[in-house]
Write an enzyme that holds these catalytic residues in place. Structure first.
Site, PDB file in Angstrom:
ATOM      1  N   CYS A   2      -2.724  -4.345 -66.919  1.00 54.19           N
ATOM      2  CA  CYS A   2      -1.675  -4.608 -65.945  1.00 54.19           C
ATOM      3  C   CYS A   2      -2.136  -3.982 -64.646  1.00 54.19           C
ATOM      4  O   CYS A   2      -2.158  -2.752 -64.512  1.00 54.19           O
ATOM      5  CB  CYS A   2      -0.340  -4.011 -66.386  1.00 54.19           C
ATOM      6  SG  CYS A   2       0.995  -4.331 -65.207  1.00 54.19           S
ATOM      7  N   GLU A 112      -0.886 -11.768 -63.761  1.00 56.54           N
ATOM      8  CA  GLU A 112      -2.235 -11.901 -64.289  1.00 56.54           C
ATOM      9  C   GLU A 112      -2.835 -13.159 -63.669  1.00 56.54           C
ATOM     10  O   GLU A 112      -2.120 -14.015 -63.138  1.00 56.54           O
ATOM     11  CB  GLU A 112      -2.252 -11.999 -65.828  1.00 56.54           C
ATOM     12  CG  GLU A 112      -1.816 -10.739 -66.552  1.00 56.54           C
ATOM     13  CD  GLU A 112      -2.760  -9.553 -66.384  1.00 56.54           C
ATOM     14  OE1 GLU A 112      -3.825  -9.722 -65.737  1.00 56.54           O
ATOM     15  OE2 GLU A 112      -2.426  -8.460 -66.883  1.00 56.54           O
TER      16      GLU A 112
END
Length: 238
Positions: A2, A112
Site C-alpha cells: 500500500c 494500486e
C-alpha cells in the site's frame, strides 16, 4: 503493498463519534485532519492509538514510515511504510511494535496500478458504502537525537501499514493488500494490555480477508505525484 491512499476530512466527525461510543473520549478532543487524496510514504497519516500511559484513545497524525527509537535519523535505509504480516515478529523493526504499539490507520480507500511503466492504470479500492477503512498498523515514537530531552518537538510519531497476500478479487491488480480490519476489531487490535504476537497478527489477517473481498474497485484517471483533490478518486467511464 500500500503506497498511496486517500482520507478526506469527514474522518474528524466519524472518528469522534466512534470514540464517543466507547465512552473513552478524552476531555480535550479536537481532531483536525485536513483531507488529502494522494497520501504518500513519509507524509502525515491519520492514526488511532490506545495510550497505555493515560488509558485514552488518541487520534493523531503520524509520519508514514515506521522509525524505531534506535535509528539515528528519521529516514531509514530501507522502506518501512509497509510491514509484511508473514513472520512479522521475526523482524527486529516490527517485533516490539507488534507487542504493544499497534494502531488503526484510517483511510477512505487506497490505490494500486496495473500496466507497463509509462502507461499505468490507477485503481481505487474503497468500501462499497463509502465508510471508513481501518488498516492494521504499527507505530513507534522516534526521538530526534539532535534535540534536548525536554524539547517537546523531540518526539515524532511514526507508523506503518501491515499487509498480507492479496485476496482473490484483488489479485489481478496487486499481489499484496493492506490488512483491513472490521470496525468491531479496532479496539481489540490496538489494546495495549494485549501482548501482541504472530497469532494476533494472523487473526487480523483472517479478519481482513472478508473485508478486502467486499471492496469496490474503480478505475480512476491517471494523476501526477503532486496532484490532490476529490477528483482523484472519482471513477471514470470504461
Amino acid at each position: 503493498m500500500c503506497g498511496r491512499f486517500a482520507m478526506d476530512d469527514r474522518v474528524n466527525q466519524e472518528i469522534t463519534e466512534f470514540v464517543a461510543q466507547t465512552g473513552r473520549r478524552p476531555e480535550e478532543w479536537a481532531p483536525d485532519w485536513e483531507g488529502s487524496f494522494n497520501i504518500a510514504p513519509t507524509e502525515s497519516i491519520p492514526v488511532l492509538i490506545d495510550s497505555a500511559k493515560t488509558g485514552e484513545l488518541r487520534f493523531e497524525r503520524a509520519h508514514w514510515s515506521l522509525v524505531p527509537p534506535w535509528s539515528k535519523t528519521l529516514k531509514m535505509k530501507y522502506p518501512t511504510f509497509n510491514a509484511r504480516a508473514e513472520g512479522i515478529t521475526e523482524k527486529s523493526t516490527w517485533r516490539k511494535p507488534v507487542q504493544a504499539h499497534r494502531a488503526i490507520i484510517l483511510a477512505r480507500g487506497f490505490y494500486e496500478w496495473t500496466g507497463p511503466r509509462g502507461s499505468k492504470t490507477p485503481w481505487f479500492m474503497s468500501n462499497p458504502d463509502g465508510s471508513l477503512m481501518g488498516f492494521a498498523g504499527l507505530y513507534s515514537w522516534w526521538p530526534d537525537p539532535s534535540k534536548d530531552a525536554d524539547d517537546p518537538d523531540r518526539w515524532t510519531l511514526t507508523a506503518t501499514i501491515v499487509t498480507s497476500d492479496s485476496v482473490q478479487t484483488l489479485a489481478d491488480i496487486h499481489d499484496r493488500n493492506p490488512v483491513i480490519l472490521p470496525e468491531d476489531m479496532w479496539l481489540h487490535w490496538i489494546d495495549p494490555t494485549i501482548s501482541g504476537d504472530q497469532a494476533l497478527v494472523d487473526e487480523a489477517v483472517r479478519a481482513g480477508v472478508a473485508q478486502a473481498e467486499t471492496l469496490r474497485i474503480d478505475q480512476v484517471a491517471p494523476f501526477k505525484v503532486g496532484d490532490n483533490g476529490p477528483q482523484l478518486v472519482r471513477p471514470i467511464d470504461t
